[in-house]
Write an enzyme that holds these catalytic residues in place. Sequence first.
Site, PDB file in Angstrom:
ATOM      1  N   ASP A   1       0.834  -1.206   0.000  1.00  0.00           N
ATOM      2  CA  ASP A   1       0.000   0.000   0.000  1.00  0.00           C
ATOM      3  C   ASP A   1       0.872   1.260   0.000  1.00  0.00           C
ATOM      4  OD1 ASP A   1      -2.337   1.428   0.019  1.00  0.00           O
ATOM      5  OD2 ASP A   1      -2.703   1.222   2.162  1.00  0.00           O
TER       6      ASP A   1
ATOM      7  N   ASN B   1     -10.739  -3.036  -6.057  1.00  0.00           N
ATOM      8  CA  ASN B   1      -9.955  -2.003  -6.761  1.00  0.00           C
ATOM      9  C   ASN B   1     -10.573  -1.577  -8.099  1.00  0.00           C
ATOM     10  OD1 ASN B   1      -6.692  -3.172  -5.587  1.00  0.00           O
ATOM     11  ND2 ASN B   1      -7.969  -1.527  -4.803  1.00  0.00           N
TER      12      ASN B   1
HETATM   13  C1  FPP Z   1      -2.036   0.211  -3.305  1.00  0.00           C
HETATM   14  O1  FPP Z   1      -1.554   1.540  -3.233  1.00  0.00           O
HETATM   15  C2  FPP Z   1      -1.464  -0.440  -4.457  1.00  0.00           C
HETATM   16  C3  FPP Z   1      -2.181  -1.021  -5.469  1.00  0.00           C
HETATM   17  C4  FPP Z   1      -3.633  -1.080  -5.528  1.00  0.00           C
HETATM   18  C5  FPP Z   1      -1.477  -1.615  -6.630  1.00  0.00           C
HETATM   19  C6  FPP Z   1      -0.314  -2.482  -6.264  1.00  0.00           C
HETATM   20  C7  FPP Z   1       0.366  -2.874  -7.490  1.00  0.00           C
HETATM   21  C8  FPP Z   1       1.687  -2.923  -7.672  1.00  0.00           C
HETATM   22  C9  FPP Z   1       2.668  -2.615  -6.614  1.00  0.00           C
HETATM   23  C10 FPP Z   1       2.212  -3.370  -8.978  1.00  0.00           C
HETATM   24  C11 FPP Z   1       2.488  -4.848  -8.914  1.00  0.00           C
HETATM   25  C12 FPP Z   1       2.767  -5.355 -10.236  1.00  0.00           C
HETATM   26  C13 FPP Z   1       2.613  -6.645 -10.599  1.00  0.00           C
HETATM   27  C14 FPP Z   1       2.980  -7.088 -11.937  1.00  0.00           C
HETATM   28  C15 FPP Z   1       2.060  -7.651  -9.681  1.00  0.00           C
HETATM   29  P1  FPP Z   1      -2.610   2.732  -3.259  1.00  0.00           P
HETATM   30  O2  FPP Z   1      -2.803   3.142  -4.669  1.00  0.00           O
HETATM   31  O3  FPP Z   1      -3.851   2.326  -2.535  1.00  0.00           O
HETATM   32  O4  FPP Z   1      -1.827   3.846  -2.474  1.00  0.00           O
HETATM   33  P2  FPP Z   1      -2.473   4.979  -1.553  1.00  0.00           P
HETATM   34  O5  FPP Z   1      -3.037   4.265  -0.337  1.00  0.00           O
HETATM   35  O6  FPP Z   1      -1.291   5.813  -1.212  1.00  0.00           O
HETATM   36  O7  FPP Z   1      -3.489   5.687  -2.370  1.00  0.00           O
END
Ligand code: FPP
Length: 237
Positions: free
Chosen positions: A17, A65
Amino acid sequence: MLDKKLIIPEHVAIIMDGNGRWAKKRGLPRSIGHKYGAQNFRKITRYISRAGVKYLTLYAFSTENWKRPPEEVDALMKLFHQNLVDLITDFRDDDIKTIFIGDRSAFSPGLIKLINESEEIAKDRKGMVLNIAMNYGSRDEILKAVKELCEESRDGKIDPKDITEQDIAFRLYTGGMPDPDLIIRTGGEFRLSNFLLYQSAYSEFYSTETLWPDFNEAEFDKAVIEFNHRNRRFGGV
Ligand code: FPP
């Protein structure tokens, strides 16, 4: 580098996250945060495999998501596509076996093909098992297991009074794998967000303020050291 005397958790799971906040702090679009998050995912996976972890489960995209703005969902799908192309060879040297958990049928035909191909290419690998949770939701996973059991019962294959906890566990995406010993969440929150609800009954939970793109080798070592200080009783005394 971790001290050899430390117990290395057999199964580690990570809620990655904080990509969006990481980008916002730098005045960049959220999708750039995901791009750096994906790079970090590849680097940290190799490190964790070399540390001796046998199973690593990473939460990449939840069943919830899809509610994000369409531009962000699109950017994430493109990122998965690009990264999976590289993953097909990327983890070869470390013999990492990639498996995808979640309902893949919701993805585009091109992405489904890549998911299937990356699993097929890695299927005989003997190193760490990497579970990438995509369109994964724990309630959805439990519901799937319940439906399977109901169908088996209807077909006379199983008697409801004989159903055990193991029968449920076996029908989850992680069927046959050990439960996670350590669940790490980056970005400072203290919740599971529909991740491994059944499997985490006795997992140790570790939360760090560090945002996912900044979660490095030293941060992982810190989580393992903290894990070694926990007294796991599994309900006993
Ligand atoms: C949460 O951060 C993250 C995600 C929903 C996406 C996670 C994906 C990756 C790290 C890429 C992985 C790639 C592969 C190929 C598996 P957020 O967007 O909720 O962050 P925030 O809480 O700061 O808004």
